[in-house]
Design an enzyme around this catalytic site. Structure first.
Site: not given
Lengths: 426, 426
Positions: A265, A95, A318, A162, A241
């Site tokens: 959903c 979207g 981090c 993917n 990040c």
């Protein structure tokens, strides 16, 4: 199709001539009429526009770039045509990603790299971009189909994979570092990566890739209730990040897929996603073409029309090793950065003092020194055309008025007033 | 097309059977192969989705409304399906209006009325929605073509006319008052008018129509330099109308067309227009489906990512006669409005006190009275598993510590300290 129909016409002609009996001619003529009709139908089908060599600012209806090149004339962008040199990678063609891709395509971006493994479904039709006839196609194929029709000048690369799989990640990294489109470019092969995915796992993968490649990227997201969203700029080593302050789900190591319930959903709206895509690509244009303020973070709460902003510094603790490396590099490069900033400031200062402001501008606007106001002019503007009078007194007259009234009452005889009062009482 | 190709196959068969000489069969078979190939091509052409009778919330890939109906489950909208009862008129199908129309179409709006007199040009391709193959079509025809493919459930009415002409205005007014779509509806025949035009003259005409019809509308606009925009809600009598505080060009009576120069065109960007369309339709959804805060005015300054808001009361000296009438009506209706608001507040208050909060919720969340904290539980949580100790003292111990230290120093012998000091000096 038109070539095929032309062949059919030739074959019918050959057949007709070879036939001894004219009784068959009617059927052949009928067939020829059919072919001619189909040819006309085929001719009326969409024709794609041809490629454009240079972006022209010419104001004619047939110029697809006139409204964009006008950004230069309006003083917003210095050199709009530079957009053709840039490569942008979009991860997730849903979207937000599909609309971002369409916006960049219509803006005439040089090259787009599109990544998605999903297929178009009817359930996606409540968001912009994909059309019902594309249901069943991969999102990347459907996007390339639509985008190449809209603007054949954009170089489109489509990756149906993917990125969270080992092989997908390898191809992702390889594609980002391919510099054949603009070999002279510094850094990786793309100028910006836009993350438009709908899950944290994929965001962490984009984060990993960009930290490793020292690649600036922008993150985007829309809430599950469809009424909020955000965009964020991430510069490895300079800003936080995605792992510097991870969402709870990521930090706690829970598999987010286990949080989704069967038959439930997330909601989505074309409005929220369109706004987020618009803000994301606007930030992209500002970043690439160097105009306006590039927002480090911009939220969108549509229920209250509230747009929160913030900045996040990198986290020295981090968990991402590549992020820590980029942080170290960023700190080490501080003296060079300061020197460059100082040099730029001095160059800017000297160039502005030398040339006059608006020396020769197309609007013929000239700056007049107004530190000494022309009193005579100001007075003459008070003079009205014959027959007109000021309804209200001027400021000066207004100041005088109470004073004259006060002096008038002072000259009144107190005895006179008392006499009047007695007469009334009497 | 498929019917025609079927006819051709039959004709070829008839021809073949009537021919005495088999030498002609090769050509006929070739022709048949061509026709079969074309039939396959025609079959792979886009198929439109069929109409949907009811909006279902079922989570399957083939449900175009699942993500919208999820807004109910998420608690955002009470009754999403009501959207099918609403009619929205969009004046101006350009960079903002076309995207607004697409968003409402994908949201499953009941009926859209589209007004524009212009044709699609290649110079429009830097904004979303129109495609190069639609160049030359009227914007209304091209919009109906695209929108009906996207969602055949939406009733589309297209008006190819200029509302600023006498005849155009008459048709405009007539179309707005046509109540055949929802005869039970109060007021005019539409629920909202969206103005997406690019000039003041057209805005003043929409303003006139809406003031006359007492029709709520929303105005939108994008600046000539393409980097700012706004949306505004106008309720006749209640908020300022467009003539209440007119732009200088309108107030001074100058023909705005004389301000445009030959060969100069305004800049535009798909990003700014997409954001403005998104904000406009989001405000529309909030207004129609009664959720969130409906913004009276929302600006978008993209250079600074600044979103100014404001409210404008109507001007009692407005030049628009119909506006003054609506203002009078609004003031006269104040007692009724106050009574209704009071009644609603009382009804809300009584309903919330009667029924328990979250009586039976699907997440199985229950509210526990925490006004009396369970001290025993709090204590027992202090008890650590065997082998572990508290690194810091508890709050109580911390309070005690300085006191015991103080008493210890008080019992120290001063003479003893002096002796120690002398020993160090010696």
């Amino acid at each position: 199709m038109e070539v095929e129909l032309k062949e059919m016409l030739d074959e019918l002609e050959t057949l007709k001539r070879s036939l001894p009996d004219p009784s068959h001619y009617t059927t052949i003529d009928k067939l020829r009429l059919h072919v001619e009709h189909l040819t006309n139908l085929a001719k009326s089908a969409p024709v794609r526009r041809s490629k454009v060599k240079d972006m022209s600012a010419e104001v004619v209806d047939s110029n697809p770039y006139s409204r964009l090149m006008a950004l230069q004339r309006m003083g917003i962008v210095e050199n709009y045509e530079r957009i053709r040199e840039f490569s942008v990678a979009i991860v997730g063609i849903g979207g937000v990603g599909s609309v971002a891709a369409e916006m960049l395509t219509r803006c005439g971006i040089g090259r787009l790299l599109l990544y998605d493994y999903d297929k178009v479904e009817l359930a996606n039709m409540n968001r912009l971009f994909f059309r019902p006839e594309q249901v069943g196609m991969t999102k990347t194929d459907a996007a390339v189909q639509t985008l190449s029709e809209i603007n054949p000048d954009v170089v489109l690369e489509s990756y149906t994979l993917n990125i969270t799989t080992v092989q997908g990640f390898e191809t992702f990294m390889k594609s980002l570092t391919n510099k054949s489109f603009c070999p002279s470019k510094e850094g990786s092969g793309v100028d910006l990566v836009l993350s438009c995915v709908d899950n944290y796992e994929a965001r962490m993968v984009v984060n990993q890739a960009c930290n490793e490649l020292n690649q600036t990227w922008m993150e985007s997201g829309v809430s599950e209730d469809a009424v909020s969203g955000h965009i964020q700029l991430l510069i490895p080593g300079e800003t936080a990040c995605f792992a510097c302050a991870p969402p709870l789900v990521v930090a706690s190591g829970v598999d987010e897929r286990t949080l989704k319930r069967e038959g439930v959903c997330a909601a989505s709206l074309p409005t929220t996603m369109g706004v987020v895509a618009g803000l994301l690509v606007q930030n992209t244009l500002k970043f690439l073409l160097k105009f306006g303020y590039v927002s480090p973070y911009l939220g969108y709460n549509s229920l209250k029309d509230f747009f929160p902003t913030m900045e996040m510094k990198p986290n020295p603790q981090c968990s991402n090793v590549a992020c820590l490396e980029r942080q170290k590099e960023y700190i080490l490069a501080k003296p060079a950065r300061d020197a460059a900033a100082k040099a730029k400031m001095e160059a800017d200062a000297s160039s502005t003092t030398e040339c006059p402001l608006h020396d020769d501008n197309e609007w013929n606007i000239s700056v007049v020194d107004d530190s000494v106001p022309d009193r005579k002019d100001a007075r003459s503007s008070d003079a009205l055309p014959e027959g007109l009078i000021h309804e209200l007194p001027s400021a000066d007259e207004f100041q005088k008025l109470p004073a004259s009234e006060a002096s008038a009452t002072a000259t009144d005889d107190l005895e006179d007033l008392r006499r009047q009062l007695e007469a009334l009482n009497g």
